[in-house]
Write a protein that holds these residues in place. Sequence first.
Motif, PDB file in Angstrom:
ATOM      1  N   GLY A 179       0.811  -1.201   0.000  1.00 24.31           N
ATOM      2  CA  GLY A 179       0.000   0.000   0.000  1.00 24.31           C
ATOM      3  C   GLY A 179       0.842   1.248   0.000  1.00 24.31           C
ATOM      4  O   GLY A 179       2.078   1.192  -0.119  1.00 24.31           O
ATOM      5  N   LYS A 180       0.171   2.366   0.161  1.00 24.54           N
ATOM      6  CA  LYS A 180       0.804   3.680   0.105  1.00 24.54           C
ATOM      7  C   LYS A 180       0.280   4.531   1.252  1.00 24.54           C
ATOM      8  O   LYS A 180      -0.911   4.463   1.601  1.00 24.54           O
ATOM      9  N   GLU A 201      -7.324  16.427  -6.369  1.00 24.75           N
ATOM     10  CA  GLU A 201      -6.348  15.993  -7.371  1.00 24.75           C
ATOM     11  C   GLU A 201      -5.337  15.012  -6.768  1.00 24.75           C
ATOM     12  O   GLU A 201      -5.036  13.966  -7.347  1.00 24.75           O
ATOM     13  N   GLU A 202      -4.826  15.355  -5.580  1.00 23.10           N
ATOM     14  CA  GLU A 202      -3.846  14.472  -4.928  1.00 23.10           C
ATOM     15  C   GLU A 202      -4.487  13.142  -4.555  1.00 23.10           C
ATOM     16  O   GLU A 202      -3.908  12.072  -4.780  1.00 23.10           O
ATOM     17  N   LEU A 203      -5.680  13.203  -3.985  1.00 24.55           N
ATOM     18  CA  LEU A 203      -6.343  11.983  -3.524  1.00 24.55           C
ATOM     19  C   LEU A 203      -6.678  11.077  -4.711  1.00 24.55           C
ATOM     20  O   LEU A 203      -6.484   9.853  -4.641  1.00 24.55           O
ATOM     21  N   THR A 204      -7.160  11.669  -5.795  1.00 24.42           N
ATOM     22  CA  THR A 204      -7.449  10.880  -6.994  1.00 24.42           C
ATOM     23  C   THR A 204      -6.194  10.198  -7.505  1.00 24.42           C
ATOM     24  O   THR A 204      -6.208   9.011  -7.872  1.00 24.42           O
ATOM     25  N   GLU A 251      -2.953   5.395  -8.222  1.00 24.73           N
ATOM     26  CA  GLU A 251      -1.634   4.764  -8.138  1.00 24.73           C
ATOM     27  C   GLU A 251      -1.702   3.377  -7.508  1.00 24.73           C
ATOM     28  O   GLU A 251      -1.059   2.429  -7.980  1.00 24.73           O
ATOM     29  N   VAL A 252      -2.479   3.249  -6.418  1.00 27.67           N
ATOM     30  CA  VAL A 252      -2.550   1.957  -5.736  1.00 27.67           C
ATOM     31  C   VAL A 252      -3.508   1.002  -6.461  1.00 27.67           C
ATOM     32  O   VAL A 252      -3.229  -0.195  -6.580  1.00 27.67           O
ATOM     33  N   ALA A 253      -4.610   1.533  -6.971  1.00 32.79           N
ATOM     34  CA  ALA A 253      -5.594   0.668  -7.647  1.00 32.79           C
ATOM     35  C   ALA A 253      -5.100   0.216  -9.021  1.00 32.79           C
ATOM     36  O   ALA A 253      -5.393  -0.898  -9.449  1.00 32.79           O
ATOM     37  N   GLN A 254      -4.402   1.104  -9.723  1.00 33.56           N
ATOM     38  CA  GLN A 254      -3.893   0.784 -11.069  1.00 33.56           C
ATOM     39  C   GLN A 254      -5.003   0.169 -11.932  1.00 33.56           C
ATOM     40  O   GLN A 254      -4.916  -0.960 -12.412  1.00 33.56           O
ATOM     41  N   TRP A 255      -6.027   0.973 -12.143  1.00 29.34           N
ATOM     42  CA  TRP A 255      -7.241   0.511 -12.802  1.00 29.34           C
ATOM     43  C   TRP A 255      -6.987  -0.099 -14.189  1.00 29.34           C
ATOM     44  O   TRP A 255      -7.667  -1.043 -14.586  1.00 29.34           O
ATOM     45  N   ASP A 256      -6.041   0.474 -14.918  1.00 25.58           N
ATOM     46  CA  ASP A 256      -5.832   0.046 -16.300  1.00 25.58           C
ATOM     47  C   ASP A 256      -4.830  -1.098 -16.437  1.00 25.58           C
ATOM     48  O   ASP A 256      -4.544  -1.536 -17.558  1.00 25.58           O
ATOM     49  N   SER A 268      -2.124  -8.935 -12.008  1.00 24.56           N
ATOM     50  CA  SER A 268      -0.813  -9.584 -11.917  1.00 24.56           C
ATOM     51  C   SER A 268       0.327  -8.585 -12.096  1.00 24.56           C
ATOM     52  O   SER A 268       1.459  -8.842 -11.687  1.00 24.56           O
ATOM     53  N   GLU A 269       0.022  -7.423 -12.706  1.00 25.50           N
ATOM     54  CA  GLU A 269       1.035  -6.394 -12.911  1.00 25.50           C
ATOM     55  C   GLU A 269       1.015  -5.342 -11.809  1.00 25.50           C
ATOM     56  O   GLU A 269       1.893  -4.486 -11.749  1.00 25.50           O
ATOM     57  N   ASN A 270       0.011  -5.390 -10.947  1.00 22.16           N
ATOM     58  CA  ASN A 270      -0.127  -4.428  -9.855  1.00 22.16           C
ATOM     59  C   ASN A 270       0.664  -4.953  -8.660  1.00 22.16           C
ATOM     60  O   ASN A 270       0.242  -5.880  -7.971  1.00 22.16           O
ATOM     61  N   THR A 271       1.834  -4.358  -8.407  1.00 24.96           N
ATOM     62  CA  THR A 271       2.702  -4.876  -7.344  1.00 24.96           C
ATOM     63  C   THR A 271       2.088  -4.700  -5.962  1.00 24.96           C
ATOM     64  O   THR A 271       2.358  -5.499  -5.057  1.00 24.96           O
ATOM     65  N   TYR A 272       1.255  -3.668  -5.765  1.00 18.87           N
ATOM     66  CA  TYR A 272       0.573  -3.511  -4.482  1.00 18.87           C
ATOM     67  C   TYR A 272      -0.369  -4.696  -4.243  1.00 18.87           C
ATOM     68  O   TYR A 272      -0.422  -5.248  -3.146  1.00 18.87           O
TER      69      TYR A 272
END
Length: 483
Positions: A413-414, A430-433, A438-443, A447-451
Amino acid sequence: MHTFIQTTLYVGHPRSDPPSLNIVSSDQDAKHFLVFSYPAFGHVTPLLELSRRIVAAGHRVTFAVSESLMDDMYKRNVVVPADEKRIRLFLLKDGIQSSHDECLSADDLVLVSNRLSVAIRDLISSLPVKSTRNGYSRRIADIPSVDVIISDVFICDAPFTAAVEQNIPIFGFSPMAGFMAMQYLGVTEQTALGNEDVKGEMKTDQLPAGLKDKYLKIRKSLAKATGLMFNSFTGLEPNIRGEVLKLCPEFTKLKIGCVGPVVAHSPDDPMKHSETSQVSRWLDKQKERSVVYVSFGSMLAPKENQLLILCETLRAMNRPFIWALKSAYQAPLSQGVKEAIKSQFQTTGCPFLILAWAPQTTILKHKATRLFVSHCGWNSTLEGISFGVPILAWPMCADQHGNAEMVERLGCGKKIKNVDMAAKRIVSQEELTGLIDEVAQWDSSLSENTYFTKAQKLSEDGAEVTSKDGDSQKNLELILQGD
């Protein structure tokens, strides 16, 4: 005169497969455990779950807690009247008026410990003591002999001193992360006095006199214990015993280790069943790993202006979300949002749920959940990790900052920087979005989302240590053995 109430508790575990336990062969082999909790739900919850595991192994538990918590324990779904007969609640008449989850004053923490101490000394001194000859040397009505005591370390010295006097094995239980426990165990007579309170980040380099004395008592009392156990596990903190002994060489003879993750399963409470079912049905309709879950625990919420920014951020994401927000904190929300809340379960395709009470473990273990925005209280942190959900950490006070740093250090996590309950810095939309993205990595694929992959790996580690030959299971069996 203490009130002794028979109640029943659900025996469960957060994962589909419960920890393997060595079940006792008969009632004659069963031990009676007396468990003491500090009167705050962040302490009660893991100690109740530990009690359930002890019960699952065939033993009996008496759970002693301040009588001021009784009503809230049922209202919060912490304890339910299920059909289990081996756990009883003993209500301590300690003069404490309410739960101290929201009590963040050092003076109040000391006062609570002092009041608890009187009630606990009275109880333990009245317990039946086993005699080598004719059964028990004395009895009090309805209370069987106690074989082992487990005490929340934050109660300080009373349980440990009284247990030693009665020759009853006693284990200290730390509901905090091990690395946070090192802070209070590291307090010495040389620790400087100051005005630091626990309303901000937990620091022990300067302490109010009363809090310093409390921490010194914890260390002194634990030296009398049979053992010291932590609600953590080796995947998070691989060398707790070594770190403790480095600070406290006088603990050499203690049984020291982790018994976690001690994470409560949602009890099967008929009063909450319909609410949980509604949430589950809503989650079932969402795409896999698409939901953001937000909770700041039962204590706090962001200040009004920050809360409104958070609400707008969540709605602007165009992603489904669940927000656990007590009714008292919902007042600043727009009228449109309030109207939507009223019909959120009746409206087809409602994109969000804002709930005064949320079945957190049900949400976190559901495959629709992708991200957990959390204050990082230790119980919530362990729940997120246990269910393999990445965490965006928004700490408010005390140990939450250290827990958030651990989440970031572990890679699951972050942490949002420079935030606390005083809200001196407002996190912009803007920061919160950006942080959520960054953590969700929607796109990206999961398997590529290290979090996500790190959270999943830690979840697997947590399951392994509570399995038959796991480290936490072995440490639990040390408690079950008693002395």
